[in-house]
Every structure is written in C-alpha cells, then in structure tokens.
Motif scaffolding. Structure first.
Motif, PDB file in Angstrom:
ATOM      1  N   THR A   1       0.835  -1.208   0.000  1.00 48.31           N
ATOM      2  CA  THR A   1       0.000   0.000   0.000  1.00 48.31           C
ATOM      3  C   THR A   1       0.864   1.251   0.000  1.00 48.31           C
ATOM      4  O   THR A   1       0.643   2.186  -0.788  1.00 48.31           O
ATOM      5  N   LEU A   2       1.874   1.285   0.869  1.00 47.70           N
ATOM      6  CA  LEU A   2       2.747   2.459   0.940  1.00 47.70           C
ATOM      7  C   LEU A   2       3.553   2.627  -0.338  1.00 47.70           C
ATOM      8  O   LEU A   2       3.763   3.761  -0.809  1.00 47.70           O
ATOM      9  N   GLU A   3       4.008   1.537  -0.916  1.00 49.51           N
ATOM     10  CA  GLU A   3       4.755   1.634  -2.165  1.00 49.51           C
ATOM     11  C   GLU A   3       3.875   2.184  -3.288  1.00 49.51           C
ATOM     12  O   GLU A   3       4.326   2.991  -4.120  1.00 49.51           O
ATOM     13  N   ALA A   4       2.601   1.784  -3.321  1.00 48.77           N
ATOM     14  CA  ALA A   4       1.678   2.313  -4.328  1.00 48.77           C
ATOM     15  C   ALA A   4       1.421   3.797  -4.106  1.00 48.77           C
ATOM     16  O   ALA A   4       1.332   4.585  -5.065  1.00 48.77           O
ATOM     17  N   VAL A   5       1.292   4.213  -2.841  1.00 49.62           N
ATOM     18  CA  VAL A   5       1.082   5.632  -2.522  1.00 49.62           C
ATOM     19  C   VAL A   5       2.269   6.462  -3.000  1.00 49.62           C
ATOM     20  O   VAL A   5       2.103   7.517  -3.643  1.00 49.62           O
ATOM     21  N   LEU A   6       3.481   6.024  -2.710  1.00 48.25           N
ATOM     22  CA  LEU A   6       4.675   6.774  -3.114  1.00 48.25           C
ATOM     23  C   LEU A   6       4.807   6.847  -4.635  1.00 48.25           C
ATOM     24  O   LEU A   6       5.258   7.862  -5.184  1.00 48.25           O
ATOM     25  N   ALA A   7       4.408   5.770  -5.319  1.00 47.96           N
ATOM     26  CA  ALA A   7       4.466   5.773  -6.790  1.00 47.96           C
ATOM     27  C   ALA A   7       3.500   6.802  -7.363  1.00 47.96           C
ATOM     28  O   ALA A   7       3.822   7.526  -8.327  1.00 47.96           O
ATOM     29  N   ILE A   8       2.301   6.925  -6.784  1.00 51.67           N
ATOM     30  CA  ILE A   8       1.318   7.907  -7.265  1.00 51.67           C
ATOM     31  C   ILE A   8       1.808   9.327  -6.987  1.00 51.67           C
ATOM     32  O   ILE A   8       1.683  10.226  -7.829  1.00 51.67           O
ATOM     33  N   LEU A   9       2.373   9.565  -5.804  1.00 55.66           N
ATOM     34  CA  LEU A   9       2.907  10.883  -5.495  1.00 55.66           C
ATOM     35  C   LEU A   9       4.021  11.261  -6.475  1.00 55.66           C
ATOM     36  O   LEU A   9       4.137  12.423  -6.897  1.00 55.66           O
TER      37      LEU A   9
ATOM     38  N   GLY B   1       9.625   9.469  -2.902  1.00 59.89           N
ATOM     39  CA  GLY B   1       9.034   9.452  -1.566  1.00 59.89           C
ATOM     40  C   GLY B   1       9.605   8.344  -0.699  1.00 59.89           C
ATOM     41  O   GLY B   1       9.995   7.280  -1.184  1.00 59.89           O
ATOM     42  N   MET B   2       9.663   8.615   0.597  1.00 61.21           N
ATOM     43  CA  MET B   2      10.168   7.646   1.571  1.00 61.21           C
ATOM     44  C   MET B   2       9.271   7.683   2.798  1.00 61.21           C
ATOM     45  O   MET B   2       8.900   8.760   3.273  1.00 61.21           O
ATOM     46  N   VAL B   3       8.908   6.502   3.296  1.00 67.24           N
ATOM     47  CA  VAL B   3       8.136   6.392   4.539  1.00 67.24           C
ATOM     48  C   VAL B   3       8.957   5.608   5.540  1.00 67.24           C
ATOM     49  O   VAL B   3       9.394   4.479   5.253  1.00 67.24           O
ATOM     50  N   ALA B   4       9.192   6.199   6.700  1.00 67.64           N
ATOM     51  CA  ALA B   4       9.866   5.517   7.806  1.00 67.64           C
ATOM     52  C   ALA B   4       8.859   5.384   8.950  1.00 67.64           C
ATOM     53  O   ALA B   4       8.174   6.361   9.287  1.00 67.64           O
TER      54      ALA B   4
ATOM     55  N   GLY C   1       5.432   7.796  12.412  1.00 66.47           N
ATOM     56  CA  GLY C   1       6.421   7.728  11.358  1.00 66.47           C
ATOM     57  C   GLY C   1       6.628   9.080  10.695  1.00 66.47           C
ATOM     58  O   GLY C   1       6.118  10.115  11.151  1.00 66.47           O
ATOM     59  N   VAL C   2       7.366   9.033   9.598  1.00 67.90           N
ATOM     60  CA  VAL C   2       7.681  10.261   8.845  1.00 67.90           C
ATOM     61  C   VAL C   2       7.592   9.930   7.355  1.00 67.90           C
ATOM     62  O   VAL C   2       8.044   8.865   6.925  1.00 67.90           O
ATOM     63  N   ILE C   3       7.004  10.861   6.564  1.00 61.13           N
ATOM     64  CA  ILE C   3       7.031  10.740   5.110  1.00 61.13           C
ATOM     65  C   ILE C   3       7.840  11.922   4.570  1.00 61.13           C
ATOM     66  O   ILE C   3       7.658  13.069   4.990  1.00 61.13           O
ATOM     67  N   ALA C   4       8.792  11.611   3.664  1.00 61.78           N
ATOM     68  CA  ALA C   4       9.652  12.626   3.070  1.00 61.78           C
ATOM     69  C   ALA C   4       9.591  12.512   1.550  1.00 61.78           C
ATOM     70  O   ALA C   4       9.538  11.401   1.009  1.00 61.78           O
ATOM     71  N   VAL C   5       9.571  13.676   0.868  1.00 65.58           N
ATOM     72  CA  VAL C   5       9.554  13.702  -0.601  1.00 65.58           C
ATOM     73  C   VAL C   5      10.413  14.865  -1.064  1.00 65.58           C
ATOM     74  O   VAL C   5      10.741  15.774  -0.292  1.00 65.58           O
ATOM     75  N   GLN C   6      10.740  14.849  -2.358  1.00 66.89           N
ATOM     76  CA  GLN C   6      11.445  15.978  -2.967  1.00 66.89           C
ATOM     77  C   GLN C   6      10.579  16.536  -4.091  1.00 66.89           C
ATOM     78  O   GLN C   6      10.446  15.913  -5.151  1.00 66.89           O
TER      79      GLN C   6
END
Length: 513
Positions: free
Chosen positions: A37-45, A54-57, A137-142
């Motif tokens: 689920t998280l990998e799909a979210v980061l791919a859409i972002l 995107g990275m989720v820790a 947790g933390v979500i980080a993007v550029q």
C-alpha cells in the motif's frame, strides 16, 4: 513571477492534487497489507503530484527509532536504514512532531543523505505521520519545483493523515491476527495437554496394549474402531488418536449415531439442500463436510439401521456422498474413528449389521477393558480423576486409604464414568477436600461387594501412623471395630463420649453394619 502565473501554478497544482487524491483513495480503500500500500502511494505521489522519491519511515516496536519501510527508488539495504529520535531531518521530525520544509536541500544542515537519493539543489519536505496523539512515522519527498512549496507541504500533511489511518488499521488487523494465532496455538497446546498420551492412565497389561496401539495408529490415516463397554473411555481414546496425529490442527467433528433417527442422521452427516424437507429453509453442510481434511468420530456406530449402513459404507469406501435433496456428488478427505459397545460379530451373524461395513470399520480395532478387569489401576486412576475434579473446583483433593478400599470392593458396571461421578459426588460433600470412606456412596452397590467388604476386611491401618490425620485415625478405628463406637474408643484410648464428640465434630458419617 507575475500574479497571473502564480495563479496558474496554483490551479495546476490543485488539479494535480485532486487527481492524486482520487487515485490514492482507491489505493487506501483496497489496503490489506502495509508495504504494498505504501509503495503504491509513493508511486502515485511521484507520477501524479511531482513529489519525487518518496520515503516512509515507521516507528519500530520499541518506539526508540524509525526504520525505512518503503521508498520509491532502488535502494540497497533499505531494511538497514534507521533514524534515532533527533537524528537527521527524519529523526528531528519524529522528535519535534513538526514538518521540515527546505527550499534548497543544500541549505538544510540536518540532512544526512544516507540514501544518496535526493538532489541537493531541489526543495525537500518531511512531515510527521500521526496516529492519534502520537507520531508513528515520517514521510519525506522531494518536490520537482519550489513553486507553491507551502501548498505542497499542506498537501503532504493531508497524505500523512491518510497514511496514519491506514497504518493504524493494518497494525490493528495484524495485532488481531497475531492474537488469534496465539489463541489458536494456545488451544492446540491445551488440547494436546488434555488428550496427550500423558492423560492415558493405567499400568494393567490390557491398558498398556491400548496405549501402544494408540501411539502407532495415530501416525497414520487408518480407520479405527474403538470397542468396549459403556463408560470405559472410548471418546478419550478417540481424542488421543486425533490430537496426536498429523491431522491434529484440523477439525475434529463428533456425532453420537444412537441419538438420531435415520432421516435426521442423514442430514447431520451429509447435510441437506434448501427445500429438501419441511423446515429446510437454507442449505446446510453436514458433519463430513465440516470434518474435511480432519477427523470424524462416530460414536455408537453399532446402533445405526441396516438402511443407513449402506449410505455410510459408500462414504467410507469412495469418500463420496450427496447432500439430502441434492444431486451434486461431493468428495471429502476425512479420517474415520468409530466406537461401539455392541458385539458387532454377533450383529453380523444375525443380519443386523452389514458384513462389508464391519470389515470397512474394523481396520484397526482397539479393545478397552472394563474397570473391573483392571482394578490394579484404580488408585492411580482415582487420583488422576480427583486432580481433574479439583481443578474444576479450584482446590486440592485427596483420598484416604479407607476410601480406596471401599472403591475396590465395587464391581463398577458403569466403569470409569461411574467412578468419576462417584468421586465428584464425594468431592462435593467434602468440606476439607479429603474424600473418606464415609463419603463414598455407590448407588447400585452389589450385595456381594458389600458382603465381601464386611467378611474380608483389608489389612488394618496403623492407628499410630503419624501421617494419619485425626479424621483418618478415627475412621480407621471405626472400620477396624466394625463401626462399634465403644470398641473403636478402646482402640484409640478414648471414652465413648470422646469418640462420639470426634464423630460429630469431624462430620463422620456412621455406617450401620
């Protein structure tokens, strides 16, 4: 940038965010396992919103640090990446519960660049992922552009809220699944403890043969026929066979065949379709379907009628049957354990039991001896049953030698079941938890057993044995004196008044002989 250009950027951003939210909603609505689920979210972002790499820790179980759980990039040793509270940008967000927004990453002194992934000349966003009042947790993007960075940060905080809700649901589901697995494993251990070989009590040669047969046949899927008088423990043996077999983790379904007429027995064993008979308002699986992959225990198998025996034979031979009122043939893989107290050989000769069904059932016969033929096991069996009764009553129970002698004088037509009932009655009547001979009441005790108990008393107990309680000493004296109180008083060096007082205060039930 002109005001018009800024407005266009904001409109474009809004349209992109709306499209992104729509696609993310579809992902979150189907969320079952967390990492995909998280990998799909980061791919859409990355693809739709221009929020790159995107990275989720997520917080580790002990809460001391974060581990990188998902990242939209090929990163070696991702599982080894950790951030302690306060360490780097990610650790700072965890500790302070505040977002970090950098217009140019090279100007952010807390950035550690452990992944070697981000462009230092581009902006950077990191926001906390909340669950309730805590940060999970933390979500980080550029972002691909520094334009409207504050709006992108607000959008990312919204996504972090969605991620927090999804993480919470998945974690709760995983906790529930672990709890179910632990409960299942605990129940399996409990069942193995209740029906393991250690619960099979007895040292008589006949019982040792039974235990050895159970150990051997438990390894295989062989059909077992348990034979013996009523009350000898046939169901206990069936339990031991199943719960010590390779099928122990599968269903164990039981049915007393003598309890139902043919029409109900067929429905119970094979199931029925909707409308098969009056009251069949829905289809129903039978016991054979419920036991698929496991074991079915058919108690009192000798009581089924010849008409039904033919239907049962087909299941045993072919593993096939139809539900009552149905036309579809069903196949099942079921191990069959049957039990009976009838002489099936005589029933075959009389035409009351099909010979082919008898041979199909009698693959591995196990004969349980009646209790009267294994009286040497009576003390051990009695103490074992008292331990079980004591566990149910929440106290420790014991039995005197006099009570054991009284039990040994009985014929036990009801076998172990009768013994257990007798001991439970005695335990209920015992205030101190000691089962004495005066508490052993046996309805139906034979006159022969009573006469033998009186005419040939067992060896007298030592009245001066320091291990005897006062109650046991008084009862032993009364038994040696034939329950004549004056004689018992002389044996104990008491007066008749003193022993009468002891009998009253110790609540000893006086026998009339």
């Amino acid at each position: 940038m002109s005001a018009g250009g800024d407005t266009d950027n904001r409109l474009q951003l809004l349209q992109s965010q709306l499209q992104t939210l729509y696609r993310l909603g579809l992902v979150f609505s189907r969320a079952e396992s967390l990492r995909p689920t998280l990998e799909a979210v980061l791919a859409i972002l990355h693809d739709e919103a221009g929020l790159l790499h995107g990275m989720v820790a997520l917080r580790e179980p002990d809460g001391a640090a974060l581990s990188v759980y998902a990242v939209h990039a090929e990163i070696a040793d991702r599982e080894a990446l950790r951030y302690r509270s306060g360490e780097g940008v990610v650790g700072w967000v965890l500790a302070q519960r505040e977002p970090v927004m950098a217009v140019r990453l090279s100007e952010e002194p807390r950035f550690l660049d452990r992944m070697g992934l981000y462009d230092r000349e581009r902006p950077f966003l990191a926001v906390p992922i909340p669950i309730g009042d805590a940060v999970s947790g933390v979500i980080a993007v550029q972002p691909s552009t520094p334009a409207v960075l504050s709006e992108q940060a607000a959008f990312l905080e919204m996504i972090a809220d969605f991620i927090g809700s999804s993480v919470q649901r998945v974690w709760e589901a995983e906790r529930g699944q672990r709890a179910l697995q632990e409960e299942r494993d605990s129940l399996r251990r409990q069942l193995r403890g209740e029906y393991g070989f250690d619960t099979l009590v007895g040292h008589a040669p006949a019982m040792r043969r039974v235990f050895e047969q159970v150990r051997q046949v438990s390894k295989w899927n062989t059909t077992v026929l348990i034979r013996g008088e009523s009350g000898t423990g046939k169901e206990l043996i069936a339990n031991a066979v199943h719960y010590n077999s390779p099928r122990a983790s599968t269903a164990f379904v039981k049915l007393n065949c003598a309890a139902l007429p043919d029409n109900l027995l067929e429905s119970e064993l094979f199931g029925h379709e909707k409308g098969a008979f009056t009251g069949a308002v829905a289809s129903r699986r039978g016991r054979f379907e419920q036991a698929a992959g496991g074991t079915i225990f058919l108690d009192e198998i000798g009581e089924i009628t010849p008409a039904f025996q033919a239907k049962l034979l087909r299941v045993l031979q072919e593993g096939e049957f139809e539900r009552l009122g149905g036309t579809r043939t069903l196949r099942v893989d079921v191990r069959v354990i049957a039990a009976t107290n009838r002489n099936l050989e005589d029933a075959v000769v009389k035409g009351e039991f099909r010979e082919d069904l008898y041979y199909r059932l009698n693959v591995m016969p196990i004969f349980l001896p009646p209790l009267r033929e294994r009286l040497g096991d009576l003390p051990e069996l009695t103490r074992f049953l008292l331990d079980q009764i004591g566990q149910r009553q929440g106290r420790t129970l014991s039995i005197t030698e006099g009570a054991l002698r009284a039990l040994a004088a009985h014929d036990w037509p009801g076998n172990v079941r009768e013994l257990e009932n007798c001991l439970e009655r005695a335990a209920v009547m015992s205030e101190e938890g000691v089962v004495d001979s005066d508490l052993v009441t046996l309805p139906g005790l034979t006159q022969r057993a009573q006469a033998e108990e009186i005419a040939a008393p067992p060896p007298a107990a030592d009245l001066h044995d320091p291990e005897l309680s006062e109650r046991e000493r008084v009862v032993a004296a009364l038994e040696q004196a034939g329950w004549v109180q004056a004689k018992a008083a002389r044996l104990l060096g008491m007066t008749p008044r003193q022993i009468a007082y002891r009998i009253q205060t110790l609540k000893i039930q006086v026998r009339q002989i």
